[in-house]
Design an enzyme around this catalytic site. Structure first.
Site, PDB file in Angstrom:
ATOM      1  N   SER A 207    -102.717 -24.082  64.479  1.00  0.00           N
ATOM      2  CA  SER A 207    -101.672 -23.107  64.154  1.00  0.00           C
ATOM      3  C   SER A 207    -100.746 -23.895  62.919  1.00  0.00           C
ATOM      4  O   SER A 207    -101.492 -24.416  61.845  1.00  0.00           O
ATOM      5  CB  SER A 207    -100.362 -22.708  65.247  1.00  0.00           C
ATOM      6  OG  SER A 207     -99.800 -21.728  64.587  1.00  0.00           O
TER       7      SER A 207
ATOM      8  N   ASP B 187    -107.841 -13.372  65.878  1.00  0.00           N
ATOM      9  CA  ASP B 187    -106.413 -13.996  65.413  1.00  0.00           C
ATOM     10  C   ASP B 187    -105.747 -12.905  64.261  1.00  0.00           C
ATOM     11  O   ASP B 187    -106.225 -12.816  63.358  1.00  0.00           O
ATOM     12  CB  ASP B 187    -106.551 -15.582  64.688  1.00  0.00           C
ATOM     13  CG  ASP B 187    -105.046 -16.372  64.959  1.00  0.00           C
ATOM     14  OD1 ASP B 187    -104.212 -15.773  64.669  1.00  0.00           O
ATOM     15  OD2 ASP B 187    -105.379 -17.509  64.858  1.00  0.00           O
TER      16      ASP B 187
ATOM     17  N   HIS C 109    -104.900 -15.525  68.554  1.00  0.00           N
ATOM     18  CA  HIS C 109    -104.530 -16.991  68.003  1.00  0.00           C
ATOM     19  C   HIS C 109    -104.589 -17.828  69.044  1.00  0.00           C
ATOM     20  O   HIS C 109    -104.642 -19.266  68.876  1.00  0.00           O
ATOM     21  CB  HIS C 109    -102.983 -16.914  67.661  1.00  0.00           C
ATOM     22  CG  HIS C 109    -102.239 -17.985  67.011  1.00  0.00           C
ATOM     23  ND1 HIS C 109    -102.962 -18.399  65.706  1.00  0.00           N
ATOM     24  CD2 HIS C 109    -101.294 -18.612  67.252  1.00  0.00           C
ATOM     25  CE1 HIS C 109    -102.316 -19.839  65.605  1.00  0.00           C
ATOM     26  NE2 HIS C 109    -101.249 -19.564  66.377  1.00  0.00           N
TER      27      HIS C 109
END
Length: 345
Positions: free
Chosen positions: A135, A291, A321
């Site tokens: 991330s 995602d 994600h």
């Protein structure tokens, strides 16, 4: 034996006067970090593994350990906490006049600049075997490879991007609006003992629609995490996640960092494409199949502008994600295998 968890002591690296990209100066800047393993005599076994949005160093430990690619018996893994996360310099722990909403704007490059000083000044390291992250940790990975191409030998960003996409920014704007509109937010000057809980709950509910994929919810995969119903998951996972001591001003600082993420803003470059083309590190770029923040097509675009033979390797499955969050053993094994493969190149 390596000990893990939030109760294990960590260290702090202090920079007396740290100039930020926004033009302000942190006096001082403090980078909280934890290391795993031992730096070898040649100082060539160092790995940097930055944290992610609101994550702390112990949240990265699922990818570190005996029998894993990041085995502390072989690698010296440095996990620096992002500025704004509550352990490193943040709105919640900075003295007046830089406290609360007066804390300066932080950019991804500020994190990498501080981490570079940590790595070179505290440890005397001049080469990194690998930089990786999930991330916002992936965004820092890209920035490391752009800012210090002579230093980063390998890179593996997973479920992240070199530039925050417009659709991603729309999501971030909704989070900011929910928190700032909350009863008790008071422009970020809420009393320490009375956080704007309503805003944090709204924040969590927005996040719930993005962190996992549509298929994850359709298939009720949340049951694998021990939840009995959709509402049980929304409260027990998402609300609990953001009500566990994550200060709202810290969340807003990191959110702003995420919103402005773009390696193209690195001094010396005029575009994201130019910055990506400058990367020399051996690279595996790993988006997750579903995602919603960082879809595979966005990272395919990034790879198309990298001239270093970067490989796009999509994490399959429905976890979206959170394929990169360490909660799903199948995805964890997939990521760990890629780390091990890359470290042997």
């Amino acid at each position: 034996m390596t000990h893990y968890g939030r109760d294990v002591p960590y260290e702090t690296f202090e920079i007396p006067d740290f100039r930020l990209a926004c033009g302000r100066t942190l006096r001082p800047a403090r980078v909280a970090y934890r290391t795993y393993g031992t730096l070898n005599t040649a100082k060539d076994n160092a790995v940097v593994y930055p944290t992610w949005y609101s994550g702390r160093h112990w949240d990265n430990e699922w990818l570190i350990g005996e029998g894993k690619a990041l085995d502390p018996a072989r690698w010296f893994v440095i996990v620096p906490n992002m500025l704004g996360n509550g352990l490193s310099s943040s709105p919640s722990n900075s003295p007046h006049p830089a406290d609360g909403p007066s804390f300066p704007a932080i950019r991804v490059i500020d994190n990498v600049n501080a981490q570079h000083r940590l790595v070179t000044e505290r440890f005397g390291v001049s080469t990194l075997a690998l930089v990786l992250g999930w991330s916002m940790g992936a965004g820092q990975t890209y920035q490391w490879a752009v800012s210090h191409p002579e230093m980063v030998q390998r890179m593996l960003p997973f479920c992240g991007s070199a530039r925050t996409a417009p659709h991603n920014q729309v999501f971030l704007d909704s989070l900011r609006a929910a928190l700032q509109a909350s009863v008790g937010f008071d422009g970020g000057r809420y009393p320490a003992e009375r956080w704007p809980v309503q805003g944090l709950r709204a924040f969590a509910r927005i996040y719930a629609g993005w962190g996992f994929s549509q298929a994850f919810y359709w298939d009720e995969v949340w049951r694998e995490l021990g939840f009995a119903s959709l509402e049980d998951f929304a409260v027990g996972f998402w609300e609990a996640f953001f009500l566990d001591g994550r200060d709202p001003n810290n969340l807003l600082t990191m959110l702003d960092t995420w919103w402005h993420g773009d390696v193209g803003a690195t001094p010396g470059f005029t575009s994201t494409e130019q910055a990506l083309a400058s990367i020399r590190a051996k690279a595996i770029i790993m988006p997750a199949e579903k995602d919603l923040y960082f879809p595979p097509e966005d990272e395919a675009w990034a790879v198309s502008h990298m001239t270093n033979g970067a490989e796009l390797r999509v994490i399959p499955g429905v976890w979206g994600h959170f394929a990169g969050g360490g909660a799903n053993p199948v995805d964890t094994a997939f990521i760990d295998a890629a780390v091990g493969e890359l470290l042997e190149r």
